[in-house]
Design a protein around this motif. Structure first.
Motif, PDB file in Angstrom:
ATOM      1  N   LEU A 155      19.630   1.235  14.456  1.00  0.00           N
ATOM      2  CA  LEU A 155      18.509   0.641  13.717  1.00  0.00           C
ATOM      3  C   LEU A 155      17.761  -0.379  14.567  1.00  0.00           C
ATOM      4  N   GLN A 156      18.486  -1.325  15.154  1.00  0.00           N
ATOM      5  CA  GLN A 156      17.817  -2.454  15.787  1.00  0.00           C
ATOM      6  C   GLN A 156      17.244  -2.106  17.163  1.00  0.00           C
ATOM      7  N   GLU A 157      17.636  -0.955  17.710  1.00  0.00           N
ATOM      8  CA  GLU A 157      17.068  -0.530  18.985  1.00  0.00           C
ATOM      9  C   GLU A 157      15.847   0.372  18.778  1.00  0.00           C
ATOM     10  N   HIS A 158      15.606   0.780  17.534  1.00  0.00           N
ATOM     11  CA  HIS A 158      14.485   1.671  17.226  1.00  0.00           C
ATOM     12  C   HIS A 158      13.209   0.848  17.111  1.00  0.00           C
ATOM     13  N   ARG A 159      12.140   1.285  17.757  1.00  0.00           N
ATOM     14  CA  ARG A 159      10.867   0.556  17.754  1.00  0.00           C
ATOM     15  C   ARG A 159       9.797   1.450  17.115  1.00  0.00           C
ATOM     16  N   GLN A 160       9.104   0.916  16.096  1.00  0.00           N
ATOM     17  CA  GLN A 160       8.099   1.734  15.404  1.00  0.00           C
ATOM     18  C   GLN A 160       6.838   0.924  15.131  1.00  0.00           C
ATOM     19  N   ARG A 161       5.718   1.621  15.186  1.00  0.00           N
ATOM     20  CA  ARG A 161       4.451   1.049  14.748  1.00  0.00           C
ATOM     21  C   ARG A 161       4.084   1.649  13.400  1.00  0.00           C
ATOM     22  N   LEU A 162       3.564   0.834  12.527  1.00  0.00           N
ATOM     23  CA  LEU A 162       3.199   1.305  11.195  1.00  0.00           C
ATOM     24  C   LEU A 162       1.981   2.207  11.261  1.00  0.00           C
ATOM     25  N   ALA A 163       2.060   3.322  10.563  1.00  0.00           N
ATOM     26  CA  ALA A 163       0.944   4.271  10.542  1.00  0.00           C
ATOM     27  C   ALA A 163      -0.145   3.787   9.595  1.00  0.00           C
ATOM     28  N   ASP A 164      -1.354   4.208   9.842  1.00  0.00           N
ATOM     29  CA  ASP A 164      -2.461   3.915   8.935  1.00  0.00           C
ATOM     30  C   ASP A 164      -2.250   4.671   7.622  1.00  0.00           C
ATOM     31  N   LEU A 165      -2.556   3.988   6.512  1.00  0.00           N
ATOM     32  CA  LEU A 165      -2.426   4.605   5.198  1.00  0.00           C
ATOM     33  C   LEU A 165      -3.813   4.910   4.610  1.00  0.00           C
ATOM     34  N   ALA A 221       0.826  -1.204   0.000  1.00  0.00           N
ATOM     35  CA  ALA A 221       0.000   0.000   0.000  1.00  0.00           C
ATOM     36  C   ALA A 221       0.864   1.260   0.000  1.00  0.00           C
ATOM     37  N   PHE A 222       1.962   1.219   0.737  1.00  0.00           N
ATOM     38  CA  PHE A 222       2.867   2.374   0.764  1.00  0.00           C
ATOM     39  C   PHE A 222       3.529   2.569  -0.593  1.00  0.00           C
ATOM     40  N   ALA A 223       3.907   1.472  -1.252  1.00  0.00           N
ATOM     41  CA  ALA A 223       4.491   1.572  -2.595  1.00  0.00           C
ATOM     42  C   ALA A 223       3.502   2.195  -3.567  1.00  0.00           C
ATOM     43  N   ALA A 224       2.217   1.827  -3.459  1.00  0.00           N
ATOM     44  CA  ALA A 224       1.191   2.418  -4.321  1.00  0.00           C
ATOM     45  C   ALA A 224       1.064   3.915  -4.039  1.00  0.00           C
ATOM     46  N   ARG A 225       1.129   4.286  -2.780  1.00  0.00           N
ATOM     47  CA  ARG A 225       1.086   5.704  -2.398  1.00  0.00           C
ATOM     48  C   ARG A 225       2.273   6.453  -2.995  1.00  0.00           C
ATOM     49  N   LEU A 226       3.455   5.861  -2.928  1.00  0.00           N
ATOM     50  CA  LEU A 226       4.643   6.494  -3.500  1.00  0.00           C
ATOM     51  C   LEU A 226       4.500   6.672  -5.009  1.00  0.00           C
ATOM     52  N   ALA A 227       4.012   5.636  -5.679  1.00  0.00           N
ATOM     53  CA  ALA A 227       3.832   5.715  -7.126  1.00  0.00           C
ATOM     54  C   ALA A 227       2.845   6.822  -7.508  1.00  0.00           C
ATOM     55  N   GLU A 228       1.807   6.984  -6.699  1.00  0.00           N
ATOM     56  CA  GLU A 228       0.781   7.989  -6.987  1.00  0.00           C
ATOM     57  C   GLU A 228       1.297   9.402  -6.763  1.00  0.00           C
ATOM     58  N   ARG A 229       2.161   9.582  -5.768  1.00  0.00           N
ATOM     59  CA  ARG A 229       2.563  10.924  -5.355  1.00  0.00           C
ATOM     60  C   ARG A 229       3.866  11.415  -5.981  1.00  0.00           C
ATOM     61  N   SER A 230       4.646  10.536  -6.592  1.00  0.00           N
ATOM     62  CA  SER A 230       6.011  10.908  -6.991  1.00  0.00           C
ATOM     63  C   SER A 230       6.133  11.422  -8.421  1.00  0.00           C
ATOM     64  N   GLY A 231       5.039  11.560  -9.119  1.00  0.00           N
ATOM     65  CA  GLY A 231       5.095  12.105 -10.472  1.00  0.00           C
ATOM     66  C   GLY A 231       5.838  11.239 -11.466  1.00  0.00           C
ATOM     67  N   GLY A 232       5.767   9.924 -11.305  1.00  0.00           N
ATOM     68  CA  GLY A 232       6.400   8.997 -12.241  1.00  0.00           C
ATOM     69  C   GLY A 232       7.785   8.549 -11.842  1.00  0.00           C
ATOM     70  N   LEU A 233       8.362   9.157 -10.798  1.00  0.00           N
ATOM     71  CA  LEU A 233       9.702   8.755 -10.366  1.00  0.00           C
ATOM     72  C   LEU A 233       9.684   7.341  -9.789  1.00  0.00           C
ATOM     73  N   LEU A 234       8.720   7.065  -8.920  1.00  0.00           N
ATOM     74  CA  LEU A 234       8.599   5.755  -8.283  1.00  0.00           C
ATOM     75  C   LEU A 234       7.441   4.996  -8.905  1.00  0.00           C
TER      76      LEU A 234
END
Length: 299
Positions: A289-299, A198-211
């Motif tokens: 990197l490995q000590e960083h903890r993140q939750r994925l945001a809603d898309l 879903a994030f890749a689709a968002r990138l493709a939509e927003r990047s003007g053809g770059l992604l």
């Protein structure tokens, strides 16, 4: 007679042999060069291998003579080589997956002609839950590396809008990997893959053809493809500091975001000869990197 030595590593004696065999014909790099490289980078590489199942790329007679993948622990491995049992979804029975915990085990595998080390996104203690998400930025065959850096900068901005941080590294090929650390044990592989798609689709939509979203096995044309499929149960990614079985002995090398912003380099600049000196100068740019903890945001 083939040259061999015995190295004292992690309290063990490890025999290394055929040190003069050429593994990268174009540059004359030998198996000895490979082994000395992994011995030198072991202190910074091991934290990214330790406790994760591995897939190896084995090249017994060098990269030009053909290579193959191995994930099963060899039957002839010494009893001090660790493993974790894995239930493949494609066949019955359990497979002992290779693990590496220390320098002796790393060098023993490299001496068996393991050129590349690829790691799972999940730890052996909890194979069902990845602790990072991978975004593979893979350029089309008509796209230069400058566009990959531009794409990485765009992805970073989009991640930051969602309150997320990513760590960049070269793939050892033509692209970049962004590693997004996750809260351990929170997400399944399927959930992470779905979010990445879903994030890749968002990138493709927003990047003007770059992604762009990938289509088929071969990426052709212009643009940078966001390969989200590296997120999945049993999938793996080139480990930080892994050599690659490609001409020039490139290394999958962590980058600073300042380097990504400035550009002016190519992936081939990071190789068997240059990375050890880079580490002495700059240290491990994936630190934290490995000590960083993140939750994925809603898309």
């Amino acid at each position: 007679m083939a040259r061999r030595e015995v190295w004292g590593l992690a309290g063990r004696r490890v025999e290394v042999k055929n040190l003069d065999k050429v593994f990268w014909p174009e540059h004359g790099y030998t198996k000895g060069d490979l082994l000395h490289y992994y011995r030198e980078v072991a202190p910074v590489m091991l934290p990214y291998l330790r406790g994760r199942p591995l897939t190896l790329v084995m090249c017994p007679d060098g990269i030009a003579a053909g290579c193959y993948y191995r994930r099963k622990r060899p039957d002839y491995a010494p009893d001090w080589m660790p493993y974790v049992l894995y239930n493949p979804r494609t066949k019955a029975g359990q497979v002992p997956l290779i693990l590496v915990e220390d320098e002796a085990q790393l060098i023993w595998l490299a001496n068996q002609a393991a050129v590349e080390f690829h790691v799972w996104a999940s730890p052996a203690r909890d194979l069902a839950h990845p602790s990072w998400l991978v975004l593979d930025l893979d350029p089309g065959d008509a796209t230069g590396f400058g566009a990959v850096l531009e794409a990485a900068r765009f992805v970073r901005k989009e991640l930051e809008e969602l309150g997320l941080a990513g760590w960049p590294k070269t793939s050892g090929g033509r692209g970049l990997h962004l590693l997004v650390p996750l809260e351990p044990g929170r997400y399944t592989h399927a959930e992470v893959r779905a979010w990445a798609k879903a994030f890749a689709a968002r990138l493709a939509e927003r990047s003007g053809g770059l992604l762009r979203l990938p289509h088929g096995a071969t990426h052709r044309g212009s643009g940078v493809f966001v390969d989200y499929a590296q997120n999945g149960y049993g999938r793996n990614t080139a480990a930080p500091y892994s050599l690659r079985a490609r001409p020039g002995a490139p290394v999958s090398t962590p980058l600073g975001w300042d380097e990504v912003e400035a550009g002016g380099f190519q992936p081939a600049d990071f190789n068997l000869e240059t990375v050890p000196e880079r580490l002495r100068r700059s240290g491990d740019l994936l630190h934290g990197l490995q000590e960083h903890r993140q939750r994925l945001a809603d898309l």
